[in-house]
Design an enzyme around this catalytic site. Structure first.
Site, PDB file in Angstrom:
ATOM      1  N   VAL A  92       0.833  -1.208   0.000  1.00 54.54           N
ATOM      2  CA  VAL A  92       0.000   0.000   0.000  1.00 54.54           C
ATOM      3  C   VAL A  92       0.863   1.252   0.000  1.00 54.54           C
ATOM      4  O   VAL A  92       0.523   2.251  -0.631  1.00 54.54           O
ATOM      5  CB  VAL A  92      -0.985  -0.003   1.195  1.00 54.54           C
ATOM      6  CG1 VAL A  92      -0.267   0.112   2.532  1.00 54.54           C
ATOM      7  CG2 VAL A  92      -2.010   1.103   1.048  1.00 54.54           C
ATOM      8  N   ASP A  94      -7.592  -1.658   4.985  1.00 50.04           N
ATOM      9  CA  ASP A  94      -7.888  -2.502   6.140  1.00 50.04           C
ATOM     10  C   ASP A  94      -6.707  -3.404   6.450  1.00 50.04           C
ATOM     11  O   ASP A  94      -5.898  -3.712   5.577  1.00 50.04           O
ATOM     12  CB  ASP A  94      -9.124  -3.372   5.865  1.00 50.04           C
ATOM     13  CG  ASP A  94      -8.877  -4.392   4.757  1.00 50.04           C
ATOM     14  OD1 ASP A  94      -8.404  -5.504   5.066  1.00 50.04           O
ATOM     15  OD2 ASP A  94      -9.126  -4.075   3.585  1.00 50.04           O
ATOM     16  N   GLY A 117      -5.957  -6.513  -0.069  1.00 47.03           N
ATOM     17  CA  GLY A 117      -6.503  -5.549   0.874  1.00 47.03           C
ATOM     18  C   GLY A 117      -5.544  -4.381   1.046  1.00 47.03           C
ATOM     19  O   GLY A 117      -4.820  -4.003   0.124  1.00 47.03           O
ATOM     20  N   GLU A 118      -5.527  -3.800   2.230  1.00 51.10           N
ATOM     21  CA  GLU A 118      -4.682  -2.663   2.599  1.00 51.10           C
ATOM     22  C   GLU A 118      -5.124  -1.348   1.949  1.00 51.10           C
ATOM     23  O   GLU A 118      -4.734  -0.281   2.377  1.00 51.10           O
ATOM     24  CB  GLU A 118      -3.206  -2.893   2.236  1.00 51.10           C
ATOM     25  CG  GLU A 118      -2.576  -4.104   2.878  1.00 51.10           C
ATOM     26  CD  GLU A 118      -1.112  -4.286   2.478  1.00 51.10           C
ATOM     27  OE1 GLU A 118      -0.560  -3.414   1.755  1.00 51.10           O
ATOM     28  OE2 GLU A 118      -0.510  -5.290   2.882  1.00 51.10           O
ATOM     29  N   GLY A 119      -5.905  -1.407   0.862  1.00 57.72           N
ATOM     30  CA  GLY A 119      -6.216  -0.243   0.052  1.00 57.72           C
ATOM     31  C   GLY A 119      -5.523  -0.291  -1.290  1.00 57.72           C
ATOM     32  O   GLY A 119      -5.614   0.661  -2.086  1.00 57.72           O
TER      33      GLY A 119
END
Length: 359
Positions: free
Chosen positions: A97, A184, A326-328
């Protein structure tokens, strides 16, 4: 805070959308030739109440982190301590990210809304770098309870997490953000995401549950059974989104729902990442249906529940790359697409101004 935020969420501005459609018809391109980008730019005009809408920049990624009591059921092969360790990695700038955020020129804010283990927070750089990732400590509790045994959260805890998301949205927008991106982190968080998606859409857990970080067939079958058992135990009512979040959600899911609601109340687009984000988006839409107007689906996660949720929300993902990190990360990759959709309305000449003949 939640009630005030919900009351501020309004439908799209039809006049601004009509103006955007009319402008698209005069730009130097065949009508409809930009496909979904035209629809997106029209919707963003309606969200802003202006044509053209503001260019969605700068971008701010908010990564909400929490742990999950259901981890004790063996739904993930990763130890729970990885949640805290990855927060340290985010703050040090070493995660995927961070690489994508640097490429996009986006800020990164990490919010501890419920991490179970102590955080390995690195020392602040000297002199302080305002562009460095920052940590917000807003822990509601140190991880959720095991949703197969009892409700993951109390209603008050779920409300506190939602309120944290709203507050972070306000802070980022007040600081100048023109678009928010969801992030997240939480080992085991695809299990409550699958439960939320099944609860809000009514699909069978087999259709909402994926393999998360990459589990084998026996673990996957067990994970589906865990989700099914949790739903049977709690029978969450989709008309009571706070109750659903409390029964089978996670602290990061609830906070993300709050972030989305906060963005919608401020007429600011929020670019959704993967399955965790879209499960939270279902909760946000249950709180305030008009909040969907602020949502932009960044990508289609490889997790099957993401497709179920996007279909329920009526959102078309901008990219599809088989991502499931995830993570963005997926939202960041989609960010230039959103910006480009709006830039067209700002920068492209009309047939009249360019002296180009129409058909």
């Amino acid at each position: 805070m939640l009630e005030t935020t919900m009351s501020a969420i309004r439908p799209l501005d039809e006049a601004a959308m009509a103006a955007a459609r009319e402008l698209h018809g005069r730009l130097t391109k065949p009508a409809g030739s930009l496909g979904l980008l035209e629809d997106l730019s029209v919707r963003l005009a309606g969200l802003a109440g202006a044509c053209p809408p503001p260019v969605p920049e700068p971008a701010a990624v908010a990564i909400f982190a929490g742990d999950h009591g259901v981890h004790a059921q063996g739904v993930s092969p990763w130890p729970q301590e990885v949640t805290a360790q990855m927060i340290g990695n985010f703050l040090a700038g070493g995660a995927v990210v961070n690489a994508f955020a640097r490429q996009a020129g986006a800020s990164v804010t990490v919010v501890d809304v419920g991490v179970a283990t102590p955080l390995p927070v690195p020392e602040a750089p000297e002199p302080a770098d305002p562009s460095a990732p920052r940590l917000v400590t807003a822990s509601v509790r140190r991880g959720t309870r095991d949703l197969t045994v009892t409700a993951a959260l109390t209603r008050d805890e779920a409300l506190a997490a939602v309120s944290t998301g709203i507050r972070i949205a306000d802070e980022l927008i007040d600081a100048g953000a023109g678009i928010l991106l969801t992030g997240d982190m939480g080992i085991g968080n695809t299990t409550p995401a699958a439960a939320l998606i099944a609860a809000f859409t009514g699909v069978d857990p087999l259709d909402s549950t994926g393999r998360g970080t990459g589990i084998d067939d026996p673990t996957y079958a067990h994970k589906v059974a865990v989700v099914r058992a949790a739903l049977a135990r709690h029978t969450p009512d989709p008309a009571d989104p706070l109750g659903v979040l409390a029964a089978v959600g996670g602290l990061e899911h609830a906070a993300l729902a709050g972030l989305i609601l906060g963005a919608a109340a401020r007429r600011t687009p929020v670019l959704l990442d993967g399955v965790i984000a879209v499960s939270a988006a279902l909760a946000a839409a249950a709180f305030a249906p008009d909040a969907v107007a602020a949502m932009v689906a960044g990508h289609r996660s490889a997790e099957p529940g993401a497709t179920v949720a996007l279909r329920h929300l009526g959102l078309d993902p901008l990219i599809e790359l088989g991502l499931r990190l995830g993570e963005g990360t997926g939202a960041l990759l989609a960010l230039p697409v959103v910006t480009g959709a709006v830039r067209v309305l700002h920068d492209v000449a009309t047939f009249d101004s360019a002296g180009v003949a129409e058909k």
